[in-house]
Design a protein around this motif. Structure first.
Motif, PDB file in Angstrom:
ATOM      1  N   TYR A 106      30.902  43.087  45.258  1.00 32.50           N
ATOM      2  CA  TYR A 106      32.352  42.919  45.151  1.00 32.50           C
ATOM      3  C   TYR A 106      33.034  44.259  44.889  1.00 32.50           C
ATOM      4  CZ  TYR A 106      36.925  41.861  43.294  1.00 32.50           C
ATOM      5  OH  TYR A 106      38.274  41.859  43.068  1.00 32.50           O
ATOM      6  N   ASN A 107      32.500  45.020  43.930  1.00 40.97           N
ATOM      7  CA  ASN A 107      33.127  46.286  43.573  1.00 40.97           C
ATOM      8  C   ASN A 107      33.095  47.297  44.719  1.00 40.97           C
ATOM      9  OD1 ASN A 107      33.829  45.484  40.964  1.00 40.97           O
ATOM     10  ND2 ASN A 107      31.868  46.149  40.101  1.00 40.97           N
ATOM     11  N   GLN A 128      29.212  32.019  42.086  1.00 40.73           N
ATOM     12  CA  GLN A 128      28.514  32.538  43.263  1.00 40.73           C
ATOM     13  C   GLN A 128      27.097  32.963  42.907  1.00 40.73           C
ATOM     14  OE1 GLN A 128      30.606  35.609  45.450  1.00 40.73           O
ATOM     15  NE2 GLN A 128      32.573  34.554  45.222  1.00 40.73           N
ATOM     16  N   LEU A 159      32.921  34.547  40.554  1.00 38.08           N
ATOM     17  CA  LEU A 159      31.764  35.406  40.748  1.00 38.08           C
ATOM     18  C   LEU A 159      30.532  34.854  40.027  1.00 38.08           C
ATOM     19  CD1 LEU A 159      33.493  38.896  40.348  1.00 38.08           C
ATOM     20  CD2 LEU A 159      32.700  37.834  42.477  1.00 38.08           C
ATOM     21  N   GLN A 181      33.391  46.670  47.963  1.00 35.97           N
ATOM     22  CA  GLN A 181      34.356  46.381  49.019  1.00 35.97           C
ATOM     23  C   GLN A 181      35.775  46.115  48.504  1.00 35.97           C
ATOM     24  OE1 GLN A 181      35.777  43.031  49.629  1.00 35.97           O
ATOM     25  NE2 GLN A 181      34.951  42.445  47.621  1.00 35.97           N
ATOM     26  N   SER A 182      35.943  45.988  47.192  1.00 39.70           N
ATOM     27  CA  SER A 182      37.241  45.629  46.641  1.00 39.70           C
ATOM     28  C   SER A 182      38.177  46.822  46.580  1.00 39.70           C
ATOM     29  CB  SER A 182      37.076  45.046  45.237  1.00 39.70           C
ATOM     30  OG  SER A 182      38.334  44.792  44.646  1.00 39.70           O
ATOM     31  N   LEU A 216      39.042  35.224  38.976  1.00 37.24           N
ATOM     32  CA  LEU A 216      37.955  35.774  39.776  1.00 37.24           C
ATOM     33  C   LEU A 216      36.619  35.735  39.051  1.00 37.24           C
ATOM     34  CD1 LEU A 216      36.944  37.330  42.271  1.00 37.24           C
ATOM     35  CD2 LEU A 216      37.670  39.437  41.115  1.00 37.24           C
TER      36      LEU A 216
END
Length: 304
Positions: free
Chosen positions: A101-102, A50, A47, A104-105, A43
């Motif tokens: 990310y954090n 991205q 990231l 919604q993860s 991952l």
């Protein structure tokens, strides 16, 4: 046939090309359950890519030199001409992507330390590419005490990235005015690594400071216009990161080496390199990284 190892100082030879270096690794990676190591390891480079894409650094994303996945992070070289754009906007964009990310993860939070450096490294499409002092120093900066202490002191909900910039990059790129990252947003620190013969001056940049970092005068991105904005906001002089033998007058604190982050939000956090006495709450440390509460840096399992 063995590869000959050149003897230093025996003759003059061409200097390898200068390559910029970027490296990240994840806080507390080794503390994750084993089943999560592989997915998180995959991952992190996703990231980073991205963020390169969103920062419009398509060229860098597609032309990394000697890239490597280190398990808990990534490292790669690139053309130094892109250093200004890596410092800004890329670091800020990476922080934003980590935050999104954090939020919604449902899995573990990904919080990263990053280092940026530059120096001569072999780059001839050979097996030894990217190996040299500059590469070693990049990883030492990444593991240095100040950047670990700063990330441990900040809120895990707000601060997702802490970057350490080498003095060479800072002088050439930041002080040279080639990047949009203003010098007032960087904190000077002595970068040392426990158990390693390494000590360099470096500069910390935290795109989204929080908690005790805000109380100490580490400014958010939007508060960097005036050099005295942080001290004016707090109503007192602040010196959150000190050099050896410097004195912090706000709370009667002396720091022998390293960074001290103070404040009323959450808890007090102190990082010390040598012998340090903190008189604010009558606590004393002899050495190491110290975080009051349940956060730890180092220790069993090398939790980071």
């Amino acid at each position: 046939m063995s590869t000959p190892v050149p003897a230093p100082y025996a003759e003059s030879r061409p200097l390898p090309p200068h390559r910029a270096l970027f490296a990240v690794d994840a806080k507390d990676f080794t503390g994750l359950p084993a089943v999560q190591h592989g997915p998180v390891s995959q991952l992190i480079p996703e990231l980073v890519d991205q963020a390169l894409e969103r920062a419009e650094l398509h060229e860098l994303r597609d032309s990394k030199r000697f890239p490597a996945n280190t398990g808990d992070g990534v490292v790669f070289g690139f053309d130094p001409v892109l250093l200004p754009f890596v410092l800004w906007p890329f670091l800020g964009v990476l922080d934003d992507i980590l935050g999104a990310y954090n939020k919604q993860s449902v899995g573990p939070r990904i919080r990263l330390r990053a280092s940026v450096h530059v120096g001569p490294l072999p780059d001839e499409d050979g097996p030894g590419d990217g190996n040299g002092t500059a590469r070693n120093d990049t990883h030492r900066l990444l593991d240095s005490r100040p950047v670990k202490a700063i990330l441990a002191a900040a809120s895990e909900h707000i601060t997702h990235l802490a970057a350490v910039i080498s003095e060479r990059v800072y002088e050439d790129v930041v002080l040279g005015g080639y990047t949009a990252l203003h010098p007032d947003r960087c904190l000077e620190v002595p970068a040392t690594v426990e158990g390693k013969n390494f000590s360099q001056r470096a500069w910390l940049f935290v795109p989204s400071p929080s908690g005790n970092l805000l109380q100490a005068g580490v400014r958010p991105r939007e508060e960097s216009a005036a050099p005295t904005a942080a001290s004016a906001c707090q109503g007192q002089e602040q010196d959150p990161v000190t050099l050896p033998s410097a004195n912090y007058s706000g709370n009667k604190q002396h720091v022998g080496e390293g960074a001290a982050v103070m404040g009323s939000v959450g808890r007090d956090v102190t990082y010390t390199g040598g012998s340090t006495s903190y008189h604010g709450t009558n606590q004393h440390w002899g050495g190491g990284d110290n975080v009051a509460g349940d956060k730890q840096v180092g220790g069993a399992g090398e939790h980071r």
